[in-house]
Design a protein around this motif. Structure first.
Motif, PDB file in Angstrom:
ATOM      1  N   THR A  88      76.311  83.812  23.924  1.00  0.00           N
ATOM      2  CA  THR A  88      76.823  82.644  24.638  1.00  0.00           C
ATOM      3  C   THR A  88      76.848  82.936  26.133  1.00  0.00           C
ATOM      4  O   THR A  88      77.319  83.986  26.559  1.00  0.00           O
ATOM      5  N   LEU A  89      76.323  81.980  26.910  1.00  0.00           N
ATOM      6  CA  LEU A  89      76.361  82.060  28.367  1.00  0.00           C
ATOM      7  C   LEU A  89      77.240  80.923  28.873  1.00  0.00           C
ATOM      8  O   LEU A  89      77.163  79.799  28.363  1.00  0.00           O
ATOM      9  N   ASN A  90      78.069  81.187  29.874  1.00  0.00           N
ATOM     10  CA  ASN A  90      79.099  80.230  30.286  1.00  0.00           C
ATOM     11  C   ASN A  90      78.877  79.585  31.650  1.00  0.00           C
ATOM     12  O   ASN A  90      79.625  78.700  32.034  1.00  0.00           O
ATOM     13  N   GLU A  91      77.872  80.023  32.386  1.00  0.00           N
ATOM     14  CA  GLU A  91      77.601  79.434  33.689  1.00  0.00           C
ATOM     15  C   GLU A  91      76.104  79.269  33.883  1.00  0.00           C
ATOM     16  O   GLU A  91      75.313  80.105  33.418  1.00  0.00           O
ATOM     17  N   LYS A  92      75.698  78.197  34.575  1.00  0.00           N
ATOM     18  CA  LYS A  92      74.296  78.031  34.921  1.00  0.00           C
ATOM     19  C   LYS A  92      73.851  79.182  35.810  1.00  0.00           C
ATOM     20  O   LYS A  92      74.548  79.576  36.731  1.00  0.00           O
ATOM     21  N   GLY A  93      72.702  79.752  35.481  1.00  0.00           N
ATOM     22  CA  GLY A  93      72.191  80.875  36.239  1.00  0.00           C
ATOM     23  C   GLY A  93      72.657  82.221  35.734  1.00  0.00           C
ATOM     24  O   GLY A  93      72.153  83.261  36.188  1.00  0.00           O
ATOM     25  N   SER A 121      62.632  85.831  29.998  1.00  0.00           N
ATOM     26  CA  SER A 121      61.580  86.528  30.732  1.00  0.00           C
ATOM     27  C   SER A 121      61.923  88.000  30.856  1.00  0.00           C
ATOM     28  O   SER A 121      63.026  88.360  31.272  1.00  0.00           O
ATOM     29  N   GLN A 122      60.948  88.861  30.480  1.00  0.00           N
ATOM     30  CA  GLN A 122      61.101  90.305  30.651  1.00  0.00           C
ATOM     31  C   GLN A 122      62.395  90.834  30.042  1.00  0.00           C
ATOM     32  O   GLN A 122      63.062  91.702  30.595  1.00  0.00           O
ATOM     33  N   GLY A 123      62.768  90.284  28.875  1.00  0.00           N
ATOM     34  CA  GLY A 123      63.931  90.765  28.142  1.00  0.00           C
ATOM     35  C   GLY A 123      65.245  90.160  28.563  1.00  0.00           C
ATOM     36  O   GLY A 123      66.278  90.425  27.945  1.00  0.00           O
ATOM     37  N   THR A 124      65.247  89.327  29.598  1.00  0.00           N
ATOM     38  CA  THR A 124      66.479  88.743  30.115  1.00  0.00           C
ATOM     39  C   THR A 124      66.503  87.245  29.900  1.00  0.00           C
ATOM     40  O   THR A 124      65.535  86.560  30.221  1.00  0.00           O
ATOM     41  N   VAL A 125      67.619  86.735  29.354  1.00  0.00           N
ATOM     42  CA  VAL A 125      67.782  85.304  29.163  1.00  0.00           C
ATOM     43  C   VAL A 125      68.597  84.751  30.332  1.00  0.00           C
ATOM     44  O   VAL A 125      69.513  85.408  30.839  1.00  0.00           O
ATOM     45  N   VAL A 126      68.218  83.534  30.787  1.00  0.00           N
ATOM     46  CA  VAL A 126      68.887  82.891  31.913  1.00  0.00           C
ATOM     47  C   VAL A 126      69.356  81.507  31.484  1.00  0.00           C
ATOM     48  O   VAL A 126      68.571  80.725  30.943  1.00  0.00           O
ATOM     49  N   ALA A 127      70.633  81.195  31.701  1.00  0.00           N
ATOM     50  CA  ALA A 127      71.162  79.872  31.368  1.00  0.00           C
ATOM     51  C   ALA A 127      70.677  78.851  32.394  1.00  0.00           C
ATOM     52  O   ALA A 127      70.859  79.042  33.597  1.00  0.00           O
ATOM     53  N   VAL A 128      70.085  77.757  31.913  1.00  0.00           N
ATOM     54  CA  VAL A 128      69.567  76.715  32.797  1.00  0.00           C
ATOM     55  C   VAL A 128      70.425  75.455  32.719  1.00  0.00           C
ATOM     56  O   VAL A 128      70.785  74.866  33.728  1.00  0.00           O
ATOM     57  N   ASP A 129      70.781  75.051  31.490  1.00  0.00           N
ATOM     58  CA  ASP A 129      71.577  73.834  31.316  1.00  0.00           C
ATOM     59  C   ASP A 129      72.320  73.902  29.990  1.00  0.00           C
ATOM     60  O   ASP A 129      72.100  74.804  29.178  1.00  0.00           O
ATOM     61  N   VAL A 148      70.697  81.216  21.560  1.00  0.00           N
ATOM     62  CA  VAL A 148      71.383  81.232  22.844  1.00  0.00           C
ATOM     63  C   VAL A 148      72.189  79.948  22.998  1.00  0.00           C
ATOM     64  O   VAL A 148      71.623  78.843  22.975  1.00  0.00           O
ATOM     65  N   VAL A 149      73.510  80.084  23.120  1.00  0.00           N
ATOM     66  CA  VAL A 149      74.411  78.950  23.347  1.00  0.00           C
ATOM     67  C   VAL A 149      74.752  78.917  24.833  1.00  0.00           C
ATOM     68  O   VAL A 149      75.351  79.858  25.353  1.00  0.00           O
ATOM     69  N   CYS A 150      74.351  77.852  25.507  1.00  0.00           N
ATOM     70  CA  CYS A 150      74.684  77.695  26.929  1.00  0.00           C
ATOM     71  C   CYS A 150      75.869  76.736  27.035  1.00  0.00           C
ATOM     72  O   CYS A 150      75.701  75.506  27.052  1.00  0.00           O
ATOM     73  N   ASP A 151      77.073  77.303  27.060  1.00  0.00           N
ATOM     74  CA  ASP A 151      78.305  76.516  27.141  1.00  0.00           C
ATOM     75  C   ASP A 151      78.659  76.360  28.620  1.00  0.00           C
ATOM     76  O   ASP A 151      79.592  76.976  29.126  1.00  0.00           O
TER      77      ASP A 151
END
Length: 385
Positions: A88-93, A121-129, A148-151
Motif C-alpha cells: 500500500t502506498l499512501n501519497e502520490k509520488g 520501473s527498475q524494481g521500484t513502484v511509484v504511486a500515480v493516482d 499495489v493499493v494506492c490509497d
C-alpha cells in the motif's frame, strides 16, 4: 473508494502474450507490448472482481519447510523475487522498492496493469493516482507480480516522477542461451544506414556475428539506393544493394532502412519503396532469405512534425504487415530500445537523436541472437516432425 482491478486470470493470459511475439519472430510487437497498460485494461477486462493469487515472494512469514529437489540442476541459478505480493502506498509520488533478486535490473521486463495508478520501473513502484493495480516483472520464463493499493488523495497534484524511472528500459535484454554460437549469422549480410553502422563497429570490436558481412552507409535510404544516388562499398568498389547481395550470395539478408524515407514519403510511400528495393534484390538473388528489422525509436527531444515515435510505431506495424503479406521475416527490435516515455532509452542514445551507443549496440546483439536461437529451435523442431 478504490478502483477494482478486474478479471485477473484473463488479463494474466493477455499479459503472457505480450512477450510472446508473432509466429515468425521471438521479439514482441510494439503494438502488442508497448500499448499503455491502462488501455489494455479498459478494452480487455470485464467488470468482475478477482483475488490476486499468491506468487513467489520473499517474506519472513514463509514458514513452511523447503523440500530439497531431487536434482540440484533443476533449480534456477538465480534469485528472481519480489519482497511482497501486496503493498500500500499512501501519497502520490511515493516509491517503494519491490525487487530483491540478483538478476540485473536491465535484464528484467517491467509492467503495470494500469500505469495511470502506479508505474513499475527498475524494481521500484511509484504511486500515480488513487486505485488498485498489479505490477509485474518478467525474466526468462518466470513472472512475479504484486498487488499495489494506492490509497492516496485523488485531488492532490500530479506527482513528480524521477527521470531515472521514466528513462529506464521498459523491456529487459533478452536471454541468450549460447552467446558464443554464431551459426545463424555465419551466412548473413546486414544492410543499413548510420544506425546500423554502430552495430557494425561493435561487431568489428567483438566478432559477435561470426562470418556475417556488414554493408552500411551513412544517410542510406530506400529511395536514394533505388535511384543510385548512394551505393554500398564492397572490397573497394561501389555497388547497388541488389548487385552487392548477388555478388556476396548470402543465405540471409538483414535489412534496417526506412527512417531516412519516412519524413519525406510517409508510411505508404516508404512501403512502396520497400517493395521496389526488395524486388530488385530477390530478382538477382531468388534464394536469399529476407529479414527486415523494425525501425528503432528516436530520442523524445528530437521528435518533430511527421517524424516522431508515434509515427515510427505506426510505420513498424505497417512494416510487419508488409512482411507477413510478402512472406519475409520481421524482426521487431524496437521495443527493446524504448523507455517509459515510448522513446529511445537515453542511455542507448549517443546524440539525442536516433544514433545508438555501444550499450545500445550490445542490446541489439542480444535481441538478434535471441531471435537466431529461436529460429534455429523452430527449424530443428520442423525437421523432427
Amino acid at each position: 473508494m478504490h478502483k477494482k482491478v478486474t478479471a485477473f486470470v484473463l488479463f494474466f493470459s493477455v499479459f503472457l502474450s505480450l512477450f510472446s511475439g508473432c509466429a515468425d519472430s521471438s521479439v514482441p510487437d510494439p503494438s502488442e507490448t508497448i500499448t499503455p497498460a491502462s488501455s489494455v485494461m479498459e478494452s480487455s477486462i470485464p467488470e468482475t472482481e478477482y483475488t490476486v493469487p499468491e506468487t513467489t515472494v520473499a517474506t519472513e512469514s514463509m514458514t513452511e519447510p523447503v523440500t530439497e529437489p531431487e536434482h540440484e540442476d533443476s533449480q534456477p541459478e538465480y534469485a528472481f523475487l519480489l519482497t511482497d505480493n501486496t503493498v500500500t502506498l499512501n501519497e502520490k509520488g511515493q516509491t517503494m522498492n519491490l525487487y530483491c533478486g540478483d538478476v540485473p535490473l536491465l535484464d528484467i521486463s517491467w509492467m503495470s496493469a494500469d500505469e495511470s495508478i502506479a508505474l513499475f520501473s527498475q524494481g521500484t513502484v511509484v504511486a500515480v493516482d488513487q486505485g488498485v493495480t498489479v505490477v509485474y516483472a518478467k525474466y526468462r520464463d518466470q513472472i512475479v507480480f504484486c498487488e499495489v493499493v494506492c490509497d492516496v488523495d485523488p485531488d492532490a497534484p500530479k506527482p513528480y516522477i524521477s527521470r531515472d524511472y521514466l528513462d529506464a528500459p521498459r523491456l529487459g535484454s533478452p536471454y541468450v542461451e549460447n552467446p558464443e554460437d554464431t551459426t545463424f549469422f555465419d551466412d548473413a549480410v546486414f544492410i543499413g544506414d548510420s544506425v546500423s553502422y554502430v552495430l557494425q563497429q561493435w561487431n568489428l570490436k567483438n566478432h559477435l556475428f561470426g562470418d556475417a558481412l556488414f554493408l552500411t552507409r551513412s544517410s542510406l535510404g530506400l529511395q536514394n539506393s533505388i535511384d543510385g544516388r548512394i551505393q554500398l562499398n564492397y572490397q573497394g568498389k561501389s555497388y547497388s544493394p541488389e548487385d552487392a547481395v548477388a555478388l556476396v550470395a548470402p543465405g540471409k539478408l538483414f535489412v534496417m532502412l526506412g527512417f531516412n524515407d519516412l519524413a519525406v514519403y510517409g508510411i505508404d510511400g516508404t512501403l512502396e519503396r520497400w517493395e521496389i528495393f526488395i524486388d530488385r534484390i530477390v530478382e538477382k538473388s531468388p534464394d536469399v532469405k529476407i529479414y527486415i528489422q523494425s525501425c528503432t525509436p528516436m530520442h523524445r527531444h528530437s521528435e518533430y512534425g511527421k517524424l516522431n515515435n508515434t509515427i515510427i510505431d505506426e510505420y513498424n506495424a505497417a512494416l510487419k504487415n508488409f512482411c507477413l503479406e510478402r512472406g519475409y521475416h520481421f524482426v521487431n527490435i524496437a521495443p527493446y530500445f524504448k523507455d517509459f516515455n515510448n522513446s529511445l532509452v537515453p542511455a542507448f542514445c549517443s546524440d539525442a537523436f536516433v544514433h545508438i551507443t555501444y550499450d545500445g549496440a550490445e542490446r541489439w546483439v542480444n535481441v538478434l541472437k535471441a531471435y537466431g536461437e529461436e529460429q534455429l529451435r523452430l527449424e530443428t523442431e520442423g525437421e523432427t516432425k
